[in-house]
Motif scaffolding. Structure first.
Motif, mmCIF file in Angstrom:
data_model
loop_
_atom_site.group_PDB
_atom_site.id
_atom_site.type_symbol
_atom_site.label_atom_id
_atom_site.label_comp_id
_atom_site.label_asym_id
_atom_site.label_seq_id
_atom_site.Cartn_x
_atom_site.Cartn_y
_atom_site.Cartn_z
ATOM 1 N N ASN A 175 -8.145 1.263 -6.841
ATOM 2 C CA ASN A 175 -6.689 1.374 -6.746
ATOM 3 C C ASN A 175 -6.295 2.578 -5.902
ATOM 4 O O ASN A 175 -5.432 2.479 -5.018
ATOM 5 C CB ASN A 175 -6.097 1.474 -8.154
ATOM 6 N N TYR A 183 -4.385 2.579 -2.205
ATOM 7 C CA TYR A 183 -3.106 3.291 -2.082
ATOM 8 C C TYR A 183 -3.157 4.333 -0.965
ATOM 9 O O TYR A 183 -2.236 4.425 -0.146
ATOM 10 C CB TYR A 183 -2.771 3.952 -3.417
ATOM 11 N N ALA A 217 -3.166 2.490 2.309
ATOM 12 C CA ALA A 217 -1.902 1.816 2.589
ATOM 13 C C ALA A 217 -0.843 2.794 3.083
ATOM 14 O O ALA A 217 -0.142 2.518 4.072
ATOM 15 C CB ALA A 217 -1.410 1.090 1.332
ATOM 16 N N ILE A 218 -0.707 3.934 2.424
ATOM 17 C CA ILE A 218 0.301 4.911 2.855
ATOM 18 C C ILE A 218 -0.028 5.421 4.250
ATOM 19 O O ILE A 218 0.837 5.517 5.126
ATOM 20 C CB ILE A 218 0.383 6.085 1.865
ATOM 21 N N ARG A 230 2.008 1.295 5.270
ATOM 22 C CA ARG A 230 2.307 0.197 4.349
ATOM 23 C C ARG A 230 2.839 0.708 3.014
ATOM 24 O O ARG A 230 2.519 0.167 1.956
ATOM 25 C CB ARG A 230 1.052 -0.647 4.125
ATOM 26 N N ALA A 231 3.640 1.752 3.077
ATOM 27 C CA ALA A 231 4.231 2.299 1.851
ATOM 28 C C ALA A 231 5.154 1.278 1.182
ATOM 29 O O ALA A 231 5.260 1.217 -0.044
ATOM 30 C CB ALA A 231 5.003 3.577 2.161
ATOM 31 N N GLU A 243 4.763 -1.978 1.087
ATOM 32 C CA GLU A 243 3.937 -2.893 0.311
ATOM 33 C C GLU A 243 3.419 -2.219 -0.963
ATOM 34 O O GLU A 243 3.264 -2.871 -1.996
ATOM 35 C CB GLU A 243 2.762 -3.382 1.157
ATOM 36 N N SER A 244 3.162 -0.910 -0.887
ATOM 37 C CA SER A 244 2.728 -0.182 -2.070
ATOM 38 C C SER A 244 3.830 -0.178 -3.126
ATOM 39 O O SER A 244 3.569 -0.379 -4.319
ATOM 40 C CB SER A 244 2.362 1.259 -1.700
ATOM 41 N N TYR A 261 3.796 -1.781 -7.130
ATOM 42 C CA TYR A 261 4.106 -1.118 -8.399
ATOM 43 C C TYR A 261 5.374 -1.669 -9.043
ATOM 44 O O TYR A 261 5.584 -1.496 -10.240
ATOM 45 C CB TYR A 261 4.184 0.392 -8.187
ATOM 46 N N VAL A 285 -1.963 -6.021 -0.113
ATOM 47 C CA VAL A 285 -1.917 -4.636 -0.587
ATOM 48 C C VAL A 285 -1.140 -4.553 -1.900
ATOM 49 O O VAL A 285 -1.589 -3.934 -2.876
ATOM 50 C CB VAL A 285 -1.285 -3.716 0.481
ATOM 51 N N SER A 286 0.010 -5.198 -1.931
ATOM 52 C CA SER A 286 0.843 -5.196 -3.140
ATOM 53 C C SER A 286 0.110 -5.845 -4.304
ATOM 54 O O SER A 286 0.083 -5.312 -5.424
ATOM 55 C CB SER A 286 2.152 -5.949 -2.878
ATOM 56 N N LEU A 297 -2.933 -3.694 -5.530
ATOM 57 C CA LEU A 297 -2.507 -2.538 -6.319
ATOM 58 C C LEU A 297 -2.054 -2.956 -7.712
ATOM 59 O O LEU A 297 -2.415 -2.337 -8.718
ATOM 60 C CB LEU A 297 -1.377 -1.795 -5.598
#
Length: 307
Positions: free
Chosen positions: A96, A100, A103-104, A108-109, A111-112, A116, A163-164, A167
């Motif tokens: 995880n 994350y 992704a950031i 891709r923040a 999608e993060s 969540y 990604v979403s 996570l």
């Protein structure tokens, strides 16, 4: 960044306010975490995760010692089943973290944040599948809205928002398995980082030997700022988690359930207005369905007085 265990009833008086302060600060710190991740975006996600693991050990151990729970923690290492479960949860949270961080750093923040947001609904699905929990009509409607929102995001993006989903699933399964560990949350987290610290240390040592590391001049690209950022990895990992644990013990489960949307909301706003990630009308519609699902889900928590 979501709820794991809390008391159904919160203590009255100052304890409730302290619990709110602890939990709010934890979610606030999680909400600002993308700025740290952007600062270390030039470093391999694996190296960042390795340092998150290693630096979390002394910080968490010190906090546990201050709580007087360190002696009982040592007895965990005489229980093979506990060690196996601890290794499983440690592996999940490591995956995880790696997703994350990547992704950031990869823009891709958004999608993060989506991951969540849908995590609570993944928890509902896991409870239904593995714990035999029955969904109310409102909860089924909420899950349906979320699925439709993810479907819209898939069409808009031209592929699954993996990604979403990754996570949400890794953190959801992590939370589910954590319930099988009959030890306190701080002890459980310390067990996890202790178990995976040997491979983390080996990896950091390998980077140092090959000149590819970013810590304390162990690589050709290493700088003093990199060393400070990596040394801070334990603080940004352990501190909000432990604050959350203290807060969750002093608040109602439904209160924690509502507060858990603070962090992804901050990540969403940061992605759109600070990082300027693309946000089309199609993505907005998809997020509206997700947010509607969360409104329905949260309403069922308050109406039923339990999560």
């Amino acid at each position: 960044m979501t709820m794991t265990s809390a008391q159904a009833e919160a203590p009255a008086g100052s304890g409730r306010y302290r619990g709110f302060a602890f939990a709010f600060l934890a979610y606030l710190l999680w909400g600002f975490l993308p700025f740290y991740m952007k600062a270390v975006a030039h470093i391999s996600p694996y190296e960042v995760v390795a340092h998150r693991v290693l630096w979390s050990v002394p910080i968490t151990a010190a906090i546990l010692a201050a709580q007087g729970g360190f002696s009982s923690f040592l007895g965990v290492f005489r229980q093979p089943r506990m060690l196996v479960m601890g290794f499983l949860t440690a592996s999940l949270i490591s995956v995880n973290w790696a997703i994350y961080v990547w992704a950031i750093g990869s823009g891709r923040a958004l999608e993060s944040a989506l991951g969540y947001f849908i995590n609570p609904l993944v928890n509902v699905a896991l409870g239904t599948i593995f714990l035999g929990e029955r969904l109310s009509r409102a909860q089924m409607f909420a899950v349906g809205l979320a699925v439709f929102g993810v479907g819209l995001m898939t069409v808009e993006s031209g592929g699954l928002p993996w990604v979403s989903l990754a996570l949400a699933l890794t953190f959801g399964v992590y939370g589910y398995l954590k319930k099988t560990l009959p030890i306190g949350p701080t002890q459980g987290f310390l067990l996890e980082v202790v178990l995976i610290s040997p491979p983390a240390l080996v990896y950091i040592g390998w980077l140092a030997a090959t000149g590819g590391g970013h810590f304390a001049g162990t690589g050709i690209a290493a700088t003093g700022s990199d060393t400070l950022l990596l040394a801070a990895a334990g603080l940004v990992t352990a501190v909000p988690l432990i604050l959350f644990v203290f807060g969750a013990r002093l608040l109602r489960y439904s209160t924690i359930g509502l507060m858990q949307y603070i962090a992804p909301t901050m990540i969403f706003l940061t992605a759109v207005f600070v990082f300027h990630e693309p946000f089309s009308a199609g993505k907005l519609v998809a997020f509206l369905f997700i947010w509607a699902a969360l409104v329905v889900y949260t309403a069922t928590m308050f109406s039923g007085r339990k999560a």
